[in-house]
Design a protein around this motif. Structure first.
Motif, PDB file in Angstrom:
ATOM      1  N   THR A  98       6.344   1.228 -13.214  1.00  0.00           N
ATOM      2  CA  THR A  98       6.811   2.289 -12.337  1.00  0.00           C
ATOM      3  C   THR A  98       5.908   3.510 -12.468  1.00  0.00           C
ATOM      4  N   THR A  99       5.631   4.126 -11.340  1.00  0.00           N
ATOM      5  CA  THR A  99       4.791   5.319 -11.304  1.00  0.00           C
ATOM      6  C   THR A  99       5.524   6.414 -10.559  1.00  0.00           C
ATOM      7  N   PRO A 100       5.747   7.559 -11.193  1.00  0.00           N
ATOM      8  CA  PRO A 100       6.352   8.682 -10.480  1.00  0.00           C
ATOM      9  C   PRO A 100       5.294   9.363  -9.601  1.00  0.00           C
ATOM     10  N   TYR A 101       5.581   9.479  -8.325  1.00  0.00           N
ATOM     11  CA  TYR A 101       4.720  10.231  -7.409  1.00  0.00           C
ATOM     12  C   TYR A 101       5.427  11.547  -7.106  1.00  0.00           C
ATOM     13  N   LEU A 102       4.790  12.664  -7.441  1.00  0.00           N
ATOM     14  CA  LEU A 102       5.408  13.980  -7.324  1.00  0.00           C
ATOM     15  C   LEU A 102       4.914  14.705  -6.075  1.00  0.00           C
ATOM     16  N   TYR A 103       5.857  15.305  -5.373  1.00  0.00           N
ATOM     17  CA  TYR A 103       5.503  16.146  -4.243  1.00  0.00           C
ATOM     18  C   TYR A 103       5.843  17.580  -4.611  1.00  0.00           C
ATOM     19  N   GLN A 104       4.805  18.411  -4.717  1.00  0.00           N
ATOM     20  CA  GLN A 104       4.987  19.800  -5.105  1.00  0.00           C
ATOM     21  C   GLN A 104       4.897  20.700  -3.883  1.00  0.00           C
ATOM     22  N   LEU A 105       5.739  21.714  -3.883  1.00  0.00           N
ATOM     23  CA  LEU A 105       5.704  22.667  -2.778  1.00  0.00           C
ATOM     24  C   LEU A 105       4.467  23.538  -2.871  1.00  0.00           C
ATOM     25  N   GLU A 106       3.922  23.862  -1.721  1.00  0.00           N
ATOM     26  CA  GLU A 106       2.774  24.767  -1.706  1.00  0.00           C
ATOM     27  C   GLU A 106       3.202  26.157  -2.132  1.00  0.00           C
ATOM     28  N   PRO A 107       2.379  26.844  -2.943  1.00  0.00           N
ATOM     29  CA  PRO A 107       2.750  28.206  -3.335  1.00  0.00           C
ATOM     30  C   PRO A 107       2.780  29.134  -2.125  1.00  0.00           C
ATOM     31  N   LYS A 108       3.708  30.035  -2.151  1.00  0.00           N
ATOM     32  CA  LYS A 108       3.810  30.998  -1.059  1.00  0.00           C
ATOM     33  C   LYS A 108       2.608  31.944  -1.068  1.00  0.00           C
ATOM     34  N   ARG A 109       2.152  32.273   0.119  1.00  0.00           N
ATOM     35  CA  ARG A 109       1.036  33.200   0.248  1.00  0.00           C
ATOM     36  C   ARG A 109       1.561  34.531   0.784  1.00  0.00           C
ATOM     37  N   TYR A 110       1.211  35.566   0.083  1.00  0.00           N
ATOM     38  CA  TYR A 110       1.682  36.903   0.483  1.00  0.00           C
ATOM     39  C   TYR A 110       0.523  37.708   1.041  1.00  0.00           C
ATOM     40  N   SER A 111       0.755  38.352   2.168  1.00  0.00           N
ATOM     41  CA  SER A 111      -0.279  39.182   2.778  1.00  0.00           C
ATOM     42  C   SER A 111      -0.438  40.478   1.996  1.00  0.00           C
ATOM     43  N   GLN A 112      -1.647  40.974   2.006  1.00  0.00           N
ATOM     44  CA  GLN A 112      -1.941  42.224   1.297  1.00  0.00           C
ATOM     45  C   GLN A 112      -1.503  43.432   2.133  1.00  0.00           C
ATOM     46  N   ASP A 141       0.818  -1.211   0.000  1.00  0.00           N
ATOM     47  CA  ASP A 141       0.000   0.000   0.000  1.00  0.00           C
ATOM     48  C   ASP A 141       0.855   1.266   0.000  1.00  0.00           C
ATOM     49  N   LEU A 142       2.117   1.154  -0.459  1.00  0.00           N
ATOM     50  CA  LEU A 142       2.998   2.320  -0.439  1.00  0.00           C
ATOM     51  C   LEU A 142       2.447   3.456  -1.300  1.00  0.00           C
ATOM     52  N   GLY A 143       1.844   3.123  -2.429  1.00  0.00           N
ATOM     53  CA  GLY A 143       1.256   4.156  -3.269  1.00  0.00           C
ATOM     54  C   GLY A 143       0.158   4.921  -2.550  1.00  0.00           C
ATOM     55  N   GLY A 144      -0.703   4.196  -1.825  1.00  0.00           N
ATOM     56  CA  GLY A 144      -1.768   4.857  -1.069  1.00  0.00           C
ATOM     57  C   GLY A 144      -1.222   5.745   0.024  1.00  0.00           C
ATOM     58  N   ARG A 145      -0.129   5.339   0.642  1.00  0.00           N
ATOM     59  CA  ARG A 145       0.486   6.163   1.685  1.00  0.00           C
ATOM     60  C   ARG A 145       1.083   7.440   1.094  1.00  0.00           C
ATOM     61  N   LEU A 146       1.655   7.329  -0.102  1.00  0.00           N
ATOM     62  CA  LEU A 146       2.176   8.522  -0.762  1.00  0.00           C
ATOM     63  C   LEU A 146       1.041   9.488  -1.113  1.00  0.00           C
ATOM     64  N   LEU A 147      -0.064   8.944  -1.594  1.00  0.00           N
ATOM     65  CA  LEU A 147      -1.223   9.796  -1.871  1.00  0.00           C
ATOM     66  C   LEU A 147      -1.693  10.513  -0.616  1.00  0.00           C
ATOM     67  N   ALA A 148      -1.752   9.782   0.488  1.00  0.00           N
ATOM     68  CA  ALA A 148      -2.217  10.369   1.748  1.00  0.00           C
ATOM     69  C   ALA A 148      -1.279  11.466   2.240  1.00  0.00           C
ATOM     70  N   ALA A 149      -0.001  11.372   1.841  1.00  0.00           N
ATOM     71  CA  ALA A 149       0.982  12.365   2.264  1.00  0.00           C
ATOM     72  C   ALA A 149       1.031  13.574   1.337  1.00  0.00           C
ATOM     73  N   GLY A 150       0.191  13.577   0.287  1.00  0.00           N
ATOM     74  CA  GLY A 150       0.129  14.741  -0.585  1.00  0.00           C
ATOM     75  C   GLY A 150       0.832  14.596  -1.914  1.00  0.00           C
ATOM     76  N   PHE A 151       1.314  13.400  -2.228  1.00  0.00           N
ATOM     77  CA  PHE A 151       1.958  13.176  -3.521  1.00  0.00           C
ATOM     78  C   PHE A 151       0.894  13.024  -4.610  1.00  0.00           C
ATOM     79  N   LEU A 152       1.268  13.380  -5.840  1.00  0.00           N
ATOM     80  CA  LEU A 152       0.382  13.241  -6.986  1.00  0.00           C
ATOM     81  C   LEU A 152       1.007  12.277  -7.986  1.00  0.00           C
ATOM     82  N   PRO A 153       0.276  11.227  -8.383  1.00  0.00           N
ATOM     83  CA  PRO A 153       0.849  10.256  -9.318  1.00  0.00           C
ATOM     84  C   PRO A 153       0.802  10.753 -10.757  1.00  0.00           C
TER      85      PRO A 153
END
Length: 265
Positions: A251-265, A86-98
């Motif tokens: 093989t399936t690449p699971y990508l972890y993308q950084l959250e975009p920075k949020r800037y205060s107004q 279930d490693l793929g499911g755990r990666l999904l739960a951690a925020g990775f995108l296949p």
């Protein structure tokens, strides 16, 4: 070919004992995980892991923490035979995108045709300089619909590392690049790997892609490699099967993308 033997050799030589794939890359072994870190814009990610149900989630959390602290997106390259199941499911739960699944295919070099049969009017050009890299990037953009900057940067870095690391070739119709591919040579292993094989849409179906495989197989044979390996898309898999490549896994690449920075107004 003994598929189980070759898969075990692939896991050991290409994953567990992985070597950096570029001059700016480092391979790090942390517990039961092998990862590559590249400070110069190359590939960052997990190459191999030996996990179970107790260790998998903590290992995933640690890799996310590590790469996030470096400010880098990264890939966990998951193979169908990796554990736990279930490693793929755990990666999904951690925020990775296949990304789309690919077929891990291998052929003994000795079993592959190495005679290059090009259509009339097509010639091959070995890539050794910036002008050649630009031709590869042009084909890559037309064939795959992706920007040329990443492949251009990677290939320039690999060529700078020496011709013993990579072979790149472009098929030319006169002055027009119509197909391109590269082969990475993994020193100290039995494997050379095929990457980036793509043909401009208007030139597909003429055997150019197959000719570039034969060309690279001949070079791999000359340099003493035993196997050619490729992560095959659905489009290239039938061609490779006809040429003698065998499916070992997927093989399936699971990508972890950084959250975009949020800037205060």
């Amino acid at each position: 070919m003994d598929k189980h033997h070759v898969l075990a050799a692939f896991d050991e030589q290409m994953r567990r004992d992985a070597r950096p794939d570029g001059p700016g890359a480092l391979v790090e072994r942390v517990g039961d995980v092998v990862r590559q870190v590249d400070a110069e814009g190359g590939w960052n990610g997990v190459v191999w892991s030996d996990l179970d149900r107790q260790t998998a989630t903590p290992a995933i959390t640690e890799q996310v923490r590590h790469f996030t602290a470096l400010g880098r997106e990264f890939e966990w390259k998951l193979y169908a035979h990796d554990q736990p199941v279930d490693l793929g499911g755990r990666l999904l739960a951690a925020g990775f995108l296949p990304e789309p699944e690919e077929a891990l295919m291998v052929a003994p070099v000795r079993d592959l045709a190495t005679d290059v049969r090009l259509p009339e009017g097509i010639s091959l050009r070995l890539v050794t300089d910036t002008a050649g890299v630009d031709l590869v990037a042009d084909v890559h953009e037309q064939a795959f619909g992706t920007g040329p900057s990443r492949i251009r940067r990677r290939l320039l870095a690999q060529l700078a590392g020496g011709p013993d690391r990579v072979v790149a070739v472009v098929a030319m119709a006169g002055d027009l690049p119509v197909c391109a591919a590269r082969m990475e040579l993994h020193q100290g292993t039995e494997f050379a790997s095929l990457w980036g094989g793509g043909t401009v849409p208007a030139w597909r179906g003429r055997g150019i892609y197959r000719s570039l495989i034969a060309f690279r197989a001949g070079i791999a044979d000359e340099r003493g490699y035993h196997y050619l390996q490729v992560d095959a898309s659905d489009q290239s898999r039938p061609i490779l099967q006809r040429l003698g490549f065998v499916l070992l896994s997927s093989t399936t690449p699971y990508l972890y993308q950084l959250e975009p920075k949020r800037y205060s107004q």
